[in-house]
Design a protein around this motif. Structure first.
Motif, short mmCIF file in Angstrom:
data_model
loop_
_atom_site.label_atom_id
_atom_site.label_comp_id
_atom_site.label_asym_id
_atom_site.label_seq_id
_atom_site.Cartn_x
_atom_site.Cartn_y
_atom_site.Cartn_z
N LEU A 11 -16.36 73.73 2.84
CA LEU A 11 -15.82 73.21 1.60
C LEU A 11 -14.31 73.43 1.63
CD1 LEU A 11 -16.29 71.98 -1.22
CD2 LEU A 11 -16.60 74.31 -2.08
N LEU A 12 -13.57 72.34 1.52
CA LEU A 12 -12.11 72.38 1.64
C LEU A 12 -11.45 71.97 0.34
CD1 LEU A 12 -12.03 70.49 5.05
CD2 LEU A 12 -11.95 72.96 4.72
N LYS A 13 -10.29 72.56 0.07
CA LYS A 13 -9.53 72.27 -1.15
C LYS A 13 -8.14 71.82 -0.74
CE LYS A 13 -7.92 74.71 -5.28
NZ LYS A 13 -7.95 76.03 -5.97
N ARG A 14 -7.72 70.66 -1.25
CA ARG A 14 -6.41 70.11 -0.91
C ARG A 14 -5.59 69.94 -2.18
NH1 ARG A 14 -4.99 64.11 1.23
NH2 ARG A 14 -2.80 64.50 1.59
N TYR A 15 -4.36 70.43 -2.14
CA TYR A 15 -3.44 70.28 -3.25
C TYR A 15 -2.57 69.05 -3.02
CZ TYR A 15 -4.61 75.19 -3.99
OH TYR A 15 -5.29 76.36 -4.19
N ILE A 16 -2.46 68.20 -4.03
CA ILE A 16 -1.66 66.99 -3.91
C ILE A 16 -0.60 67.01 -5.00
CG2 ILE A 16 -1.66 64.48 -4.05
CD1 ILE A 16 -4.54 64.54 -3.05
N LYS A 17 0.65 66.80 -4.60
CA LYS A 17 1.74 66.68 -5.55
C LYS A 17 2.36 65.31 -5.37
CE LYS A 17 2.83 71.55 -5.75
NZ LYS A 17 3.86 72.58 -5.66
N ASP A 18 2.57 64.62 -6.47
CA ASP A 18 3.08 63.26 -6.42
C ASP A 18 4.17 63.10 -7.48
OD1 ASP A 18 3.27 60.61 -5.64
OD2 ASP A 18 1.70 59.95 -7.01
N LEU A 19 5.28 62.47 -7.08
CA LEU A 19 6.33 62.15 -8.05
C LEU A 19 6.04 60.79 -8.63
CD1 LEU A 19 9.65 63.34 -6.39
CD2 LEU A 19 8.53 64.26 -8.40
N HIS A 20 6.13 60.71 -9.94
CA HIS A 20 5.81 59.47 -10.65
C HIS A 20 6.88 59.24 -11.70
CE1 HIS A 20 3.36 56.41 -12.56
NE2 HIS A 20 3.52 57.03 -13.72
N ARG A 21 7.41 58.03 -11.73
CA ARG A 21 8.41 57.71 -12.74
C ARG A 21 7.69 57.16 -13.96
NH1 ARG A 21 13.72 57.59 -12.77
NH2 ARG A 21 13.90 57.61 -10.52
N ALA A 22 7.81 57.90 -15.06
CA ALA A 22 7.17 57.47 -16.30
C ALA A 22 7.99 56.35 -16.92
CB ALA A 22 7.10 58.64 -17.28
N SER A 23 7.30 55.38 -17.48
CA SER A 23 8.02 54.28 -18.12
C SER A 23 8.08 54.53 -19.62
CB SER A 23 7.34 52.95 -17.84
OG SER A 23 6.02 52.97 -18.31
N LYS A 34 11.88 59.38 -17.03
CA LYS A 34 12.10 60.55 -16.19
C LYS A 34 11.06 60.64 -15.08
CE LYS A 34 13.63 63.27 -20.13
NZ LYS A 34 13.34 64.47 -20.92
N LEU A 35 11.42 61.36 -14.03
CA LEU A 35 10.46 61.64 -12.96
C LEU A 35 9.53 62.75 -13.41
CD1 LEU A 35 12.58 61.56 -9.69
CD2 LEU A 35 10.80 59.99 -10.36
N GLU A 36 8.25 62.56 -13.18
CA GLU A 36 7.25 63.58 -13.50
C GLU A 36 6.51 63.95 -12.22
OE1 GLU A 36 5.96 62.08 -17.94
OE2 GLU A 36 4.66 61.62 -16.24
N MET A 37 6.24 65.24 -12.07
CA MET A 37 5.45 65.67 -10.93
C MET A 37 4.01 65.81 -11.39
SD MET A 37 5.74 68.85 -8.30
CE MET A 37 7.27 68.24 -7.65
N ILE A 38 3.12 65.11 -10.72
CA ILE A 38 1.70 65.17 -11.03
C ILE A 38 1.02 65.98 -9.92
CG2 ILE A 38 -0.40 63.83 -11.33
CD1 ILE A 38 1.42 61.52 -12.26
N GLU A 39 0.33 67.04 -10.34
CA GLU A 39 -0.37 67.88 -9.39
C GLU A 39 -1.87 67.72 -9.62
OE1 GLU A 39 0.91 71.91 -9.73
OE2 GLU A 39 3.01 71.39 -9.55
N LYS A 40 -2.61 67.57 -8.53
CA LYS A 40 -4.06 67.53 -8.65
C LYS A 40 -4.69 68.18 -7.43
CE LYS A 40 -5.09 62.92 -6.87
NZ LYS A 40 -5.75 61.65 -7.17
N VAL A 41 -5.95 68.51 -7.58
CA VAL A 41 -6.71 69.16 -6.51
C VAL A 41 -7.86 68.24 -6.13
CG1 VAL A 41 -8.14 71.15 -5.93
CG2 VAL A 41 -6.13 71.44 -7.37
N VAL A 42 -8.04 68.06 -4.82
CA VAL A 42 -9.14 67.23 -4.31
C VAL A 42 -9.98 68.10 -3.38
CG1 VAL A 42 -9.69 65.16 -2.97
CG2 VAL A 42 -7.66 65.19 -4.41
N TYR A 43 -11.30 67.98 -3.51
CA TYR A 43 -12.23 68.77 -2.70
C TYR A 43 -12.89 67.88 -1.66
CZ TYR A 43 -11.60 72.17 -6.39
OH TYR A 43 -11.05 73.05 -7.28
N TYR A 44 -13.12 68.45 -0.46
CA TYR A 44 -13.78 67.75 0.63
C TYR A 44 -14.89 68.63 1.16
CZ TYR A 44 -9.65 64.75 0.69
OH TYR A 44 -8.65 63.88 0.34
N LEU A 45 -15.96 67.98 1.61
CA LEU A 45 -17.06 68.68 2.27
C LEU A 45 -17.08 68.20 3.71
CD1 LEU A 45 -19.32 70.71 1.69
CD2 LEU A 45 -20.85 68.77 1.37
N GLY A 46 -16.85 69.13 4.64
CA GLY A 46 -16.84 68.80 6.05
C GLY A 46 -18.23 68.48 6.56
#
Length: 98
Positions: A11-23, A34-46
């Motif tokens: 079971l793997l956990k990946r952190y994703i950070k993405d810059l998004h320009r809000a309108s 402004k630029l917003e940083m969106i952080e999310k976590v995605v899980y994978y099963l090997g």
């Protein structure tokens, strides 16, 4: 990636950070905001044969990602109530011992 369970089906956990320009909508015009940083976590099963499948942390998602482990997962007490990554690490430890 972070390894939450190390076994035949890791079971793997990946952190994703993405810059998004809000309108910014004002009246009839849309302006870039402004630029917003969106952080999310995605899980994978090997998989034992290699590769990994993205999963949601629930029994149905885990069983679909690992059909060979589906019966073992259902047999673990509390697997249908597991929702957190710690819960699933414990369920996988019981269903998929090394």
């Amino acid at each position: 990636m972070e390894v939450l369970h190390d076994g035949k089906y890791p079971l793997l956990k990946r952190y994703i950070k993405d810059l998004h320009r809000a309108s910014s909508v004002s009246g009839f015009e849309t302006k870039p905001g402004k630029l917003e940083m969106i952080e999310k976590v995605v899980y994978y099963l090997g998989q034992p044969q290699g590769g990994a499948a993205q999963v949601k942390l629930n029994l149905k998602g885990m069983q679909q990602a690992a059909p060979g482990l589906a019966a073992s997962l259902a047999a673990v007490p509390g697997a249908n109530r597991a929702t957190t990554e710690a819960d699933w690490a414990a369920v996988l430890k019981a269903a998929d011992p090394r």
